[in-house]
Scaffold this motif. Structure first.
Motif, PDB file in Angstrom:
ATOM      1  N   THR A 142      -3.609 -30.223 -10.641  1.00  0.00           N
ATOM      2  CA  THR A 142      -2.632 -30.779 -11.570  1.00  0.00           C
ATOM      3  C   THR A 142      -1.781 -31.827 -10.879  1.00  0.00           C
ATOM      4  OG1 THR A 142      -2.548 -28.694 -12.807  1.00  0.00           O
ATOM      5  CG2 THR A 142      -0.735 -30.230 -13.133  1.00  0.00           C
ATOM      6  N   VAL A 143      -1.558 -32.941 -11.569  1.00  0.00           N
ATOM      7  CA  VAL A 143      -0.672 -34.002 -11.082  1.00  0.00           C
ATOM      8  C   VAL A 143       0.347 -34.307 -12.180  1.00  0.00           C
ATOM      9  CG1 VAL A 143      -2.436 -35.011  -9.589  1.00  0.00           C
ATOM     10  CG2 VAL A 143      -2.192 -35.838 -11.935  1.00  0.00           C
ATOM     11  N   VAL A 144       1.304 -35.171 -11.853  1.00  0.00           N
ATOM     12  CA  VAL A 144       2.272 -35.642 -12.848  1.00  0.00           C
ATOM     13  C   VAL A 144       2.063 -37.134 -13.032  1.00  0.00           C
ATOM     14  CG1 VAL A 144       4.707 -36.012 -13.363  1.00  0.00           C
ATOM     15  CG2 VAL A 144       3.959 -33.853 -12.367  1.00  0.00           C
ATOM     16  N   LYS A 145       1.760 -37.534 -14.271  1.00  0.00           N
ATOM     17  CA  LYS A 145       1.525 -38.946 -14.591  1.00  0.00           C
ATOM     18  C   LYS A 145       2.345 -39.323 -15.810  1.00  0.00           C
ATOM     19  CE  LYS A 145      -2.186 -42.321 -15.365  1.00  0.00           C
ATOM     20  NZ  LYS A 145      -1.592 -42.979 -16.537  1.00  0.00           N
ATOM     21  N   ASP A 146       3.144 -40.382 -15.675  1.00  0.00           N
ATOM     22  CA  ASP A 146       3.992 -40.864 -16.774  1.00  0.00           C
ATOM     23  C   ASP A 146       4.895 -39.761 -17.323  1.00  0.00           C
ATOM     24  OD1 ASP A 146       2.733 -43.343 -16.560  1.00  0.00           O
ATOM     25  OD2 ASP A 146       1.159 -42.782 -17.978  1.00  0.00           O
ATOM     26  N   GLY A 147       5.419 -38.914 -16.431  1.00  0.00           N
ATOM     27  CA  GLY A 147       6.366 -37.877 -16.838  1.00  0.00           C
ATOM     28  C   GLY A 147       5.752 -36.652 -17.478  1.00  0.00           C
TER      29      GLY A 147
ATOM     30  N   LYS B 295       2.964 -31.585 -21.572  1.00  0.00           N
ATOM     31  CA  LYS B 295       4.387 -31.840 -21.356  1.00  0.00           C
ATOM     32  C   LYS B 295       4.952 -30.889 -20.293  1.00  0.00           C
ATOM     33  CE  LYS B 295       5.728 -33.864 -25.782  1.00  0.00           C
ATOM     34  NZ  LYS B 295       6.100 -35.142 -25.126  1.00  0.00           N
ATOM     35  N   ILE B 296       5.820 -31.417 -19.456  1.00  0.00           N
ATOM     36  CA  ILE B 296       6.551 -30.576 -18.506  1.00  0.00           C
ATOM     37  C   ILE B 296       7.630 -29.817 -19.285  1.00  0.00           C
ATOM     38  CG2 ILE B 296       8.038 -30.588 -16.464  1.00  0.00           C
ATOM     39  CD1 ILE B 296       6.632 -33.118 -15.558  1.00  0.00           C
ATOM     40  N   PRO B 297       7.747 -28.493 -19.112  1.00  0.00           N
ATOM     41  CA  PRO B 297       8.719 -27.716 -19.913  1.00  0.00           C
ATOM     42  C   PRO B 297      10.157 -27.961 -19.460  1.00  0.00           C
ATOM     43  CG  PRO B 297       7.655 -26.293 -18.311  1.00  0.00           C
ATOM     44  CD  PRO B 297       6.978 -27.634 -18.204  1.00  0.00           C
ATOM     45  N   TRP B 298      10.671 -29.161 -19.762  1.00  0.00           N
ATOM     46  CA  TRP B 298      11.998 -29.537 -19.268  1.00  0.00           C
ATOM     47  C   TRP B 298      13.102 -28.647 -19.823  1.00  0.00           C
ATOM     48  CZ3 TRP B 298      12.447 -31.912 -15.031  1.00  0.00           C
ATOM     49  CH2 TRP B 298      11.551 -32.906 -14.648  1.00  0.00           C
ATOM     50  N   ASP B 299      12.969 -28.169 -21.051  1.00  0.00           N
ATOM     51  CA  ASP B 299      14.037 -27.339 -21.617  1.00  0.00           C
ATOM     52  C   ASP B 299      14.205 -26.059 -20.801  1.00  0.00           C
ATOM     53  OD1 ASP B 299      15.953 -27.076 -23.886  1.00  0.00           O
ATOM     54  OD2 ASP B 299      14.801 -25.255 -24.258  1.00  0.00           O
ATOM     55  N   ASP B 300      13.098 -25.437 -20.419  1.00  0.00           N
ATOM     56  CA  ASP B 300      13.171 -24.227 -19.584  1.00  0.00           C
ATOM     57  C   ASP B 300      13.695 -24.547 -18.188  1.00  0.00           C
ATOM     58  OD1 ASP B 300      12.116 -22.814 -21.700  1.00  0.00           O
ATOM     59  OD2 ASP B 300      10.059 -22.936 -20.969  1.00  0.00           O
ATOM     60  N   ILE B 301      13.269 -25.689 -17.642  1.00  0.00           N
ATOM     61  CA  ILE B 301      13.703 -26.068 -16.299  1.00  0.00           C
ATOM     62  C   ILE B 301      15.204 -26.337 -16.275  1.00  0.00           C
ATOM     63  CG2 ILE B 301      13.492 -27.845 -14.515  1.00  0.00           C
ATOM     64  CD1 ILE B 301      10.538 -28.163 -15.468  1.00  0.00           C
ATOM     65  N   PHE B 302      15.698 -27.075 -17.293  1.00  0.00           N
ATOM     66  CA  PHE B 302      17.130 -27.327 -17.369  1.00  0.00           C
ATOM     67  C   PHE B 302      17.896 -26.022 -17.568  1.00  0.00           C
ATOM     68  CE2 PHE B 302      16.072 -31.760 -17.751  1.00  0.00           C
ATOM     69  CZ  PHE B 302      17.204 -32.423 -17.306  1.00  0.00           C
TER      70      PHE B 302
ATOM     71  N   TYR C 122      10.919 -29.849  -9.258  1.00  0.00           N
ATOM     72  CA  TYR C 122      10.772 -30.677 -10.453  1.00  0.00           C
ATOM     73  C   TYR C 122      11.639 -31.924 -10.434  1.00  0.00           C
ATOM     74  CZ  TYR C 122       8.585 -26.416 -12.239  1.00  0.00           C
ATOM     75  OH  TYR C 122       7.775 -25.335 -12.398  1.00  0.00           O
ATOM     76  N   LEU C 123      12.623 -31.988  -9.549  1.00  0.00           N
ATOM     77  CA  LEU C 123      13.559 -33.109  -9.562  1.00  0.00           C
ATOM     78  C   LEU C 123      12.849 -34.453  -9.378  1.00  0.00           C
ATOM     79  CD1 LEU C 123      16.557 -33.946  -9.687  1.00  0.00           C
ATOM     80  CD2 LEU C 123      16.624 -33.765  -7.194  1.00  0.00           C
ATOM     81  N   LYS C 124      11.842 -34.493  -8.521  1.00  0.00           N
ATOM     82  CA  LYS C 124      11.159 -35.754  -8.236  1.00  0.00           C
ATOM     83  C   LYS C 124      10.366 -36.283  -9.425  1.00  0.00           C
ATOM     84  CE  LYS C 124       7.134 -33.428  -6.193  1.00  0.00           C
ATOM     85  NZ  LYS C 124       6.353 -33.228  -4.952  1.00  0.00           N
ATOM     86  N   TYR C 125      10.157 -35.454 -10.464  1.00  0.00           N
ATOM     87  CA  TYR C 125       9.412 -35.902 -11.625  1.00  0.00           C
ATOM     88  C   TYR C 125      10.290 -36.671 -12.625  1.00  0.00           C
ATOM     89  CZ  TYR C 125       6.129 -32.433  -9.821  1.00  0.00           C
ATOM     90  OH  TYR C 125       5.283 -31.704  -9.014  1.00  0.00           O
ATOM     91  N   LEU C 126      11.596 -36.644 -12.425  1.00  0.00           N
ATOM     92  CA  LEU C 126      12.501 -37.401 -13.276  1.00  0.00           C
ATOM     93  C   LEU C 126      12.550 -38.857 -12.825  1.00  0.00           C
ATOM     94  CD1 LEU C 126      15.509 -34.910 -13.522  1.00  0.00           C
ATOM     95  CD2 LEU C 126      13.885 -35.448 -15.337  1.00  0.00           C
ATOM     96  N   PRO C 127      12.836 -39.803 -13.733  1.00  0.00           N
ATOM     97  CA  PRO C 127      13.021 -41.198 -13.306  1.00  0.00           C
ATOM     98  C   PRO C 127      14.143 -41.301 -12.281  1.00  0.00           C
ATOM     99  CG  PRO C 127      12.787 -41.075 -15.691  1.00  0.00           C
ATOM    100  CD  PRO C 127      12.888 -39.659 -15.196  1.00  0.00           C
ATOM    101  N   GLU C 128      14.069 -42.309 -11.428  1.00  0.00           N
ATOM    102  CA  GLU C 128      14.970 -42.416 -10.279  1.00  0.00           C
ATOM    103  C   GLU C 128      16.444 -42.402 -10.679  1.00  0.00           C
ATOM    104  OE1 GLU C 128      15.825 -45.444  -6.509  1.00  0.00           O
ATOM    105  OE2 GLU C 128      14.220 -45.864  -7.941  1.00  0.00           O
TER     106      GLU C 128
END
Length: 499
Positions: free
Chosen positions: A140-145, A375-382, A397-403
């Motif tokens: 698994t990779v992260v592409k375009d968020g 989709k990355i489960p951002w609601d659970d992560i937050f 997960y922090l590095k997956y957010l825009p700079e």
């Protein structure tokens, strides 16, 4: 320390049987000083072990490791960090000065022991130079968020333990053969023998014994490159154990924390460099560096063919009454074709083309699986970050957010928790790309989340400014029509009243 029953027996012989120390030592086979210590000494009390506290507790590193372990427990086992990953991340990202053993002891104390799987012993196979094994691994990779699941085709050489890898979007015939072609290019030669399992991209059916019916495309590929095929028996993964272990090794060392992928060419180069660097370590049995063994093994490889091999498949389709054809289960509208027209579909690993009756390309598109993502489960992560706001700066997960969004979250430690809550609400209405674009103005980094929300809403409701029209000739600009002349033409006998 001796066990209490033996201590009691020594004291019994000394006090009740009147035996001297030498006789007791000879009878029990114990050292004279040991017998003297327990025969005439006091009964030892049970010692209380006190766990030492160190930097893992006092300097906050334990809290970081605790969060990582909790975070990884929500993932599949193959995606979790191992002890080495955690230690290296502590050193690189948080300046940890302790030892690897300190981290291992802490993890062993915190993490429940896993049950050891029963190991089945297999006969060790000897592999001559030039033989290779190949297999797919799911990564698994992260592409375009978003998460993107890849099929990593790995080719390993058991003699030297060198390996090569190529990322692909699927396991079909076009991807498999394209991946093999690129792996041969990376290796600089063709293996003499290639061991594969019974994957559908190459094998049509499995017969008795060593009989296999291969696909025509794979047989053409084999004939072009000139290698021999060694097929594994069904459900016998141990017959290609080297590549099986290499798949796990690649996953544990390079994909535990999903890397960020820009595109396939860039990610391929990154993965290639990682495996080249990995050769600078000793072979697990032979002791020599893998790189040295690989240099020896390259002499046994076959030369690459001079002529490149084109990899594609040809299929046919008929345009339905809606002007559509179906490719990989998805429908595509072909505007340049008429209803019930037959078209030729040429499929490559990443795209397909439609050819009309005269051989002209009338449609081109990426294959549907190129755009599949999760989709990355951002609601659970937050939600997790809200409970432990100090953990944000070292979350996986922090590095997956825009700079700029990352900077906005951690720029002020006192406001981290409120900004987490605010961004969690904003993400339900706006994408991270929209928020990141707004934060191009560095002054906005000081604004509260609700203020960003007002600005994003205003930005969405803003109408585009009128454009300057440049095509009207200058002679027609501000021209006023003389309606009196029209009246004369329509009513020549009547003069138009100006009142």
């Amino acid at each position: 320390m001796l066990a209490m029953p033996e201590i009691n027996y020594i004291k019994h012989l000394r006090n009740n049987e009147d035996m001297n120390i030498t006789d007791i030592s000879n009878n029990l086979g114990r050292n004279w000083r040991t017998v003297k210590k327990y025969a005439d000494g006091d009964v030892p009390n049970e010692t209380v072990r006190v766990n030492k506290r160190g930097m893992m507790y006092d300097e906050g590193y334990g809290e970081i490791v605790d969060f990582w372990l909790e975070e990884d427990m929500k993932l599949n086992r193959k995606d979790r960090r191992n002890n080495k990953n955690i230690f290296e991340q502590l050193v690189e990202e948080h300046g940890f000065k302790g030892s690897y053993r300190t981290v291992c002891d802490y993890i062993q104390f915190k993490k429940p022991q896993l049950k050891q799987l029963k190991e089945t012993r297999y006969q060790r196979l000897e592999h001559p130079p030039g033989e290779a094994q190949v297999d797919f691994g799911n990564m698994t990779v992260v592409k375009d968020g978003n998460y993107k699941d890849l099929k990593i085709l790995i080719m390993s050489f058991p003699y030297s333990n060198a390996a090569f890898a190529y990322p692909l979007p699927a396991e079909n015939s076009e991807c498999f053969l394209h991946g093999l072609k690129e792996l041969f290019q990376q290796a600089g030669g063709v293996p003499t023998h290639l061991r594969i399992d019974n994957l559908s991209a190459a094998v049509v059916s499995v017969g008795k014994g060593d009989y296999r019916k291969y696909t025509d495309s794979f047989l053409r590929f084999q004939a072009h490159y000139g290698f021999e095929v060694q097929a594994c028996n069904p459900a016998r993964g141990n017959e290609k154990g080297n590549v099986e272990k290499k798949v796990d090794y690649t996953r544990c060392n390079f994909f535990v924390s999903a890397p960020i992928m820009k595109d396939f060419p860039t990610f391929t180069e990154w993965l290639k460099e990682k495996l080249v660097e990995d050769r600078n370590r000793p072979h697990y049995v032979k002791g020599k560096l893998i790189n040295e063994l690989w240099e020896e093994e390259t002499k046994a490889l076959k030369a690459l063919p001079i002529k490149a091999f084109s990899i594609y498949s040809i299929d046919s389709s008929v345009v339905n009454k809606y002007g559509e054809i179906t490719v990989d289960g998805e429908k595509f509208v072909i505007h340049k074709a008429h209803i019930k027209q037959g078209v030729i579909v040429k499929k490559e690993w990443d795209s397909f083309s439609c050819l009309g009756e005269d051989g002209e390309i009338i449609y081109q598109e990426m294959r549907p699986y190129m755009n599949i993502a999760r989709k990355i489960p951002w609601d659970d992560i937050f939600g997790d970050w809200e409970k432990k706001p100090r953990s944000v700066s070292y979350s996986r997960y922090l590095k997956y957010l825009p700079e700029r969004v990352r900077k906005y979250l951690i720029i002020s430690a006192d406001e981290t928790k409120s900004r987490i809550k605010g961004l969690r609400k904003l993400y339900k209405k706006y994408s991270f790309e929209e928020i990141d674009s707004l934060l191009e103005n560095e002054n906005f980094l000081e604004r509260a989340p609700h203020e960003l929300g007002f600005m994003l809403a205003a930005k969405k409701n803003t109408y585009p400014t009128s454009f300057v029209e440049t095509h009207t000739p200058s002679v027609l600009k501000d021209y006023e029509t003389d309606l009196h002349s029209y009246d004369k033409r329509l009513f020549p006998n009547h003069e138009r009243s100006m009142n």
